[in-house]
Design a protein around this motif. Structure first.
Motif, PDB file in Angstrom:
ATOM      1  N   GLY A 197      -9.089  35.705 137.781  1.00  0.00           N
ATOM      2  CA  GLY A 197      -8.393  35.099 138.922  1.00  0.00           C
ATOM      3  C   GLY A 197      -8.949  33.728 139.234  1.00  0.00           C
ATOM      4  O   GLY A 197      -9.599  33.104 138.398  1.00  0.00           O
ATOM      5  N   GLY A 198      -8.620  33.220 140.440  1.00  0.00           N
ATOM      6  CA  GLY A 198      -9.209  31.950 140.846  1.00  0.00           C
ATOM      7  C   GLY A 198      -8.145  30.963 141.241  1.00  0.00           C
ATOM      8  O   GLY A 198      -7.944  30.763 142.439  1.00  0.00           O
ATOM      9  N   PRO A 199      -7.448  30.314 140.290  1.00  0.00           N
ATOM     10  CA  PRO A 199      -7.603  30.379 138.833  1.00  0.00           C
ATOM     11  C   PRO A 199      -8.818  29.625 138.297  1.00  0.00           C
ATOM     12  O   PRO A 199      -9.095  29.697 137.112  1.00  0.00           O
ATOM     13  N   GLY A 242      -6.518  40.384 138.181  1.00  0.00           N
ATOM     14  CA  GLY A 242      -6.632  40.495 139.631  1.00  0.00           C
ATOM     15  C   GLY A 242      -6.399  39.163 140.317  1.00  0.00           C
ATOM     16  O   GLY A 242      -6.732  38.105 139.761  1.00  0.00           O
ATOM     17  N   SER A 243      -5.730  39.218 141.488  1.00  0.00           N
ATOM     18  CA  SER A 243      -5.478  38.037 142.286  1.00  0.00           C
ATOM     19  C   SER A 243      -4.669  37.007 141.489  1.00  0.00           C
ATOM     20  O   SER A 243      -3.553  37.328 141.088  1.00  0.00           O
ATOM     21  N   HIS A 244      -5.217  35.829 141.152  1.00  0.00           N
ATOM     22  CA  HIS A 244      -4.429  34.913 140.314  1.00  0.00           C
ATOM     23  C   HIS A 244      -4.217  35.519 138.939  1.00  0.00           C
ATOM     24  O   HIS A 244      -3.207  35.288 138.283  1.00  0.00           O
ATOM     25  N   LEU A 261      -7.917  40.000 153.066  1.00  0.00           N
ATOM     26  CA  LEU A 261      -7.485  38.826 153.841  1.00  0.00           C
ATOM     27  C   LEU A 261      -7.085  37.688 152.916  1.00  0.00           C
ATOM     28  O   LEU A 261      -6.482  36.710 153.346  1.00  0.00           O
ATOM     29  N   ARG A 262      -7.433  37.806 151.610  1.00  0.00           N
ATOM     30  CA  ARG A 262      -7.142  36.721 150.677  1.00  0.00           C
ATOM     31  C   ARG A 262      -5.697  36.797 150.190  1.00  0.00           C
ATOM     32  O   ARG A 262      -4.917  35.880 150.311  1.00  0.00           O
ATOM     33  N   VAL A 263      -5.342  37.914 149.618  1.00  0.00           N
ATOM     34  CA  VAL A 263      -3.944  38.162 149.217  1.00  0.00           C
ATOM     35  C   VAL A 263      -3.534  39.463 149.896  1.00  0.00           C
ATOM     36  O   VAL A 263      -3.660  40.542 149.330  1.00  0.00           O
TER      37      VAL A 263
HETATM   38  C1  LIG Z   1      -9.796  30.985 145.517  1.00  0.00           C
HETATM   39  C2  LIG Z   1      -9.241  32.368 145.466  1.00  0.00           C
HETATM   40  O1  LIG Z   1      -9.756  33.287 146.035  1.00  0.00           O
HETATM   41  N1  LIG Z   1      -8.143  32.529 144.764  1.00  0.00           N
HETATM   42  C3  LIG Z   1      -7.567  33.853 144.638  1.00  0.00           C
HETATM   43  C4  LIG Z   1      -6.085  33.728 144.538  1.00  0.00           C
HETATM   44  C5  LIG Z   1      -8.181  34.505 143.408  1.00  0.00           C
HETATM   45  O2  LIG Z   1      -7.609  34.547 142.363  1.00  0.00           O
HETATM   46  N2  LIG Z   1      -9.435  34.917 143.594  1.00  0.00           N
HETATM   47  C6  LIG Z   1     -10.240  35.381 142.474  1.00  0.00           C
HETATM   48  C7  LIG Z   1     -11.636  34.903 142.638  1.00  0.00           C
HETATM   49  C8  LIG Z   1     -10.252  36.860 142.315  1.00  0.00           C
HETATM   50  O3  LIG Z   1     -10.491  37.306 141.200  1.00  0.00           O
HETATM   51  O4  LIG Z   1     -10.103  37.524 143.298  1.00  0.00           O
END
Ligand SMILES: CC(=O)N[C@@H](C)C(=O)N[C@@H](C)C(=O)O
Length: 819
Positions: free
Chosen positions: A592-594, A670-672, A763-765
């Motif tokens: 993720g991150g990306p 995960g996430s991104h 809280l992030r996604v």
């Molecule tokens: C900066 C950040 O948190 N971006 C999210 C969309 C994401 O992909 N986070 C990564 C670190 C994850 O693997 O959760």
């Protein structure tokens, strides 16, 4: 009983029947109904089975056809969860240079307690003149039950154990000597709350004389409006009064994901012998502080990092999420030690709101953190993520800088900052790609007092680097010819204690003897240290023994000329292959991150999946850390296209080389990485037979209004312009663009069975993002399975949640990748 069984029978037979039909048909002609649709038709009957689940006492959603698989995989996964992980390490010199002592912190997941348990393991180190070393490990580790932080003193003669309270009871400091408890300090919650141990705001530091400790803890509880039988009480009381109650008072921003229950990080110092604790004055509540260290003798004896509240893109007074976000502006500050006489005098001034007490040291830089003084106190060296702050990307290529510290310790304001290691835009192939540093040792210096040893990403690997802060020369210390990852644990004078591992090979401790070369440059001879840990079980070893592992360089397909050179360089993918990889199923793994990276270091969850007979293709697409700034900055503004194509290019690369069976490829992220997973099953619906996503970004037009990092949506969709056009309330056009670049815009084409793993406290996604996508797939009769972990946040890193997540990924992929 019979009836039910016959039902099961007919259920299995319909499956089998369907499968036979499928097998026969698919080979016939392309227009035959896909495997999915046939199965879907048969599986949708599974709903009727729900009542049977209950009657058979099966958990809801448990697929009876995979019961045995579930059981066997759950047993194997336990094996991987038993393997301890190596945390921090410290080496204490002894009078005799041929011996020293080591202390290593070990972590182990405890599924029953649903927490990670931490232990300390000690070892005696004896070094022979012939450059060989032996470690005599203590027979048993000591569990650090209830210990939140372990901080040896610089000389190693004292050990601070911090016990944060989980309730309103005091925070406890235990000061241990070599063989007894020397002092214990209890600090009431009215002074401050728990010490930060998050690895970012975290800062606990002994002064050189080992008489004071400076540290970062939650500020004391802020006064709330109080009411009783006759209404609002003007003069609030600290005494508990059963006839009054406290209101909420004004809502205050917080630092988002993982920090929503934390109070503002503030700076304190404790006198080790008297137990007195004082707050460092002159720091307003608009500054959150962290990473405090002691300065060599000066009126300003404390140096720390601070993030101001107004850290939004437009520097609007609003805290944004800071977890995984290095794009938050921060600077180094200096403050007087509150125990210094004159500090008292000064603090009275500050109470009149005059903040002259603290001094901003790096005003000319947008980011400065991980401060370290050179052993002779002449330099204050630090890392910067100015590339991240200035571009808006949530992480980027670091740089290293230094400040010449005044010998008289007189601080009259901000300093001129000298560059030590610049941001590397476009590295030559195989050459130093820049610094990507997620932490520094408390004392990272070799005996020349000018060379710093640190760990940093180098492409898809973690490598150990030496940086000479006088010359700026950067050398790779860890072996060059290895795709394994290396991390520095501690220094023993000029020798290095390190840990090395590969994705599926658990960490191995190494000891590096410094050996000078003819050309005077240093290099290290590495000796493997017999591990104190129990050997892998025969079963696990047998499943991992035949793996091959390599880091593939994936050339960019038809790179546009507009791209900067650095973004045309090949990206990398780590390929872990089974004995006969071409006839084995493959899992594409996406970080993720990306702007993060999946390094080649050990991952118990990927080792578990590989042990199940899967090839692993871990794609570090352009935008990842470790490949230079130009490659990283090529992604913002192109998410959903450049990153998706990079993954498909990497998959095509191994398919064309006949390394994998193209008909049995699954994808997880995960996430991104979930953004990519759900984009891939929408944009390439024929390519993946199964997918799994952890808290995926599926709809940015929904995320922008619910996440703690709304600016992430602007930055990744618009690129650099995203910084200037960020707003708390995006226009309808913006929302449309966010939608169009989101996986949900391709959902009508998805047919890949997909598993969703969601954290209800994310809280992030927020969970609504993944649920909307999963529900839409269900609505479209696409096979889905969703697990929501009620107590988990974005990382799903509670041991039971991590375990159940990867168990279900293993079973889900087994179901849909099996021939
Ligand atoms: C900066 C950040 O948190 N971006 C999210 C969309 C994401 O992909 N986070 C990564 C670190 C994850 O693997 O959760």
């Amino acid at each position: 009983m019979v009836a039910i069984c016959s039902g099961i029978q007919s259920y299995y037979s319909s499956i089998a029947a369907a499968a036979d039909i499928y097998r026969s048909v698919s080979s016939a002609c392309a227009c035959a109904p896909t495997r999915g649709s046939l199965l879907r038709r048969s599986i949708s009957n599974s709903k009727v089975m729900a009542s049977d689940h209950a009657s058979q006492g099966l958990p809801s959603g448990m697929d009876p056809s995979m019961l045995d698989e579930y059981a066997s995989q759950s047993k194997l996964l336990q094996e991987f969860f038993k393997i301890p992980s190596i945390g921090k390490a410290w080496i204490f010199n002894s009078k005799n240079e041929n011996t020293s002592r080591a202390m290593v912190s070990i972590g182990q997941s405890d599924l029953l307690a649903n927490k990670k348990r931490n232990f300390l393991l000690n070892s005696h180190i004896s070094k022979s003149t012939s450059k060989s070393v032996s470690f005599q490990w203590s027979p048993f580790p000591i569990e650090m039950n209830g210990v939140s932080a372990v901080v040896p003193s610089p000389s190693g003669e004292k050990l601070l154990l911090v016990r944060n309270a989980e309730d309103d009871s005091p925070t406890k400091f235990e000061i241990w000597g070599p063989c007894q408890l020397e002092n214990e300090i209890h600090i009431a919650q009215s002074i401050h709350g728990s010490l930060y141990t998050d690895g970012w705001f975290e800062g606990i530091s002994w002064n050189q004389e080992e008489t004071f400790i400076a540290y970062v803890a939650e500020e004391p509880p802020q006064p709330k409006p109080e009411f009783n039988g006759s209404g609002y009480r003007k003069e609030a009381s600290s005494q508990k009064d059963c006839k009054s109650w406290k209101g909420q008072g004004d809502w205050e921003d917080d630092w988002g994901e993982t920090y929503s229950k934390k109070r503002i990080p503030a700076l304190f110092a404790a006198n080790i012998s008297s137990g007195e604790v004082r707050a460092v004055n002159g720091i307003t509540r608009s500054l959150s502080v962290g990473q405090v260290i002691w300065a060599p003798s000066s009126s300003y004896s404390l140096v720390f990092v601070a993030w101001s509240d107004d850290n939004g893109f437009q520097e609007t007074p609003r805290k944004l999420g800071i977890k995984y976000c290095y794009n938050r502006p921060c600077a180094l500050y200096a403050a007087p030690d509150p125990f210094k006489e004159d500090a008292d005098k000064q603090s009275t001034d500050s109470n009149q709101g005059d903040t002259t007490a603290i001094v901003k040291l790096t005003a000319e830089l947008s980011s400065a953190f991980f401060p370290r003084f050179s052993p002779d106190g002449k330099y204050l060296v630090f890392i910067s993520a100015k590339s991240s702050v200035d571009s808006g990307a949530h992480n980027g290529t670091n740089s290293m800088h230094k400040i010449d510290w005044p010998a008289d310790g007189k601080i009259e304001g901000s300093f001129s900052v000298n560059d030590v290691v610049p941001i590397i835009a476009s590295p030559q192939l195989g050459c130093f790609p820049g610094i990507y540093c997620s932490g520094l040792l408390r004392f990272p210096w070799l005996s020349d007092g000018r060379t710093m040893i640190l760990s940093s990403y180098w492409g898809s690997k973690e490598a150990i680097l030496s940086v000479n802060v006088a010359s700026g020369e950067v050398l790779r210390v860890s072996p060059q010819d290895s795709d394994y990852s290396w991390n520095v644990l501690a220094l023993d004078n000029n020798n290095i204690l390190a840990v090395s591992s590969s994705l599926v090979t658990p960490p191995q401790i190494y000891y590096g003897f410094e050996a000078s070369q003819i050309d005077k440059s240093c290099h290290w001879d590495w000796q493997g240290i017999p591990s104190p840990f129990p050997k892998l079980s025969d079963k696990v070893s047998s499943l991992l023994v035949n793996h091959k592992f390599s880091v593939l360089k994936i050339p960019i397909s038809n790179a546009s000329d507009k791209l900067p050179d650095g973004a045309k360089l090949p990206f990398e993918a780590i390929f872990v292959s089974c004995k006969d990889s071409a006839s084995s199923p493959t899992i594409v793994v996406l970080h993720g991150g990306p702007h993060s990276v999946y390094p080649s270091s050990y991952s118990k969850s990927l080792a578990f999946l590989h042990a199940q007979g899967y090839n692993l293709l871990v794609v570090n697409y352009r935008g990842s850390l470790g490949f230079g700034e130009e490659a990283l900055q090529s992604l913002p503004g192109n998410i959903g296209s450049q990153d998706v194509n990079d993954v498909l290019t990497a998959l095509e690369f191994v398919i064309k080389k006949g390394l994998v069976d193209a008909s049995r490829v699954a994808v997880v992220g995960g996430s991104h990485g979930g953004f990519l997973t759900t984009h891939l099953i929408g944009q390439a619906p024929e390519t993946f037979v199964a997918a799994a996503a952890r808290n995926p970004v599926c709809n940015l037009s929904l995320m922008v209004g619910t996440t703690d990092i709304p600016e992430w949506c602007f930055l990744e969709i618009y690129g650099k312009e995203g910084k200037s056009c960020f707003t708390e309330s995006p226009s309808a056009d913006m929302l449309t663009q966010f939608y169009q670049k989101s996986p949900i815009s391709h959902i009508s084409k998805v047919k890949t069975p997909t598993l969703f793993l969601l954290g209800a406290k994310d809280l992030r996604v927020p969970v609504s993002n993944g649920l909307q996508y999963a529900r839409t797939l269900k609505e479209r009769k696409v096979e889905t399975k969703t697990i929501v972990f009620p107590e988990d946040m974005h990382g799903l890193d509670k041991p039971r949640s991590d375990y159940e997540s990867f168990l279900n990924i293993g079973v889900w992929f087994k179901k849909y990748t099996s021939k």
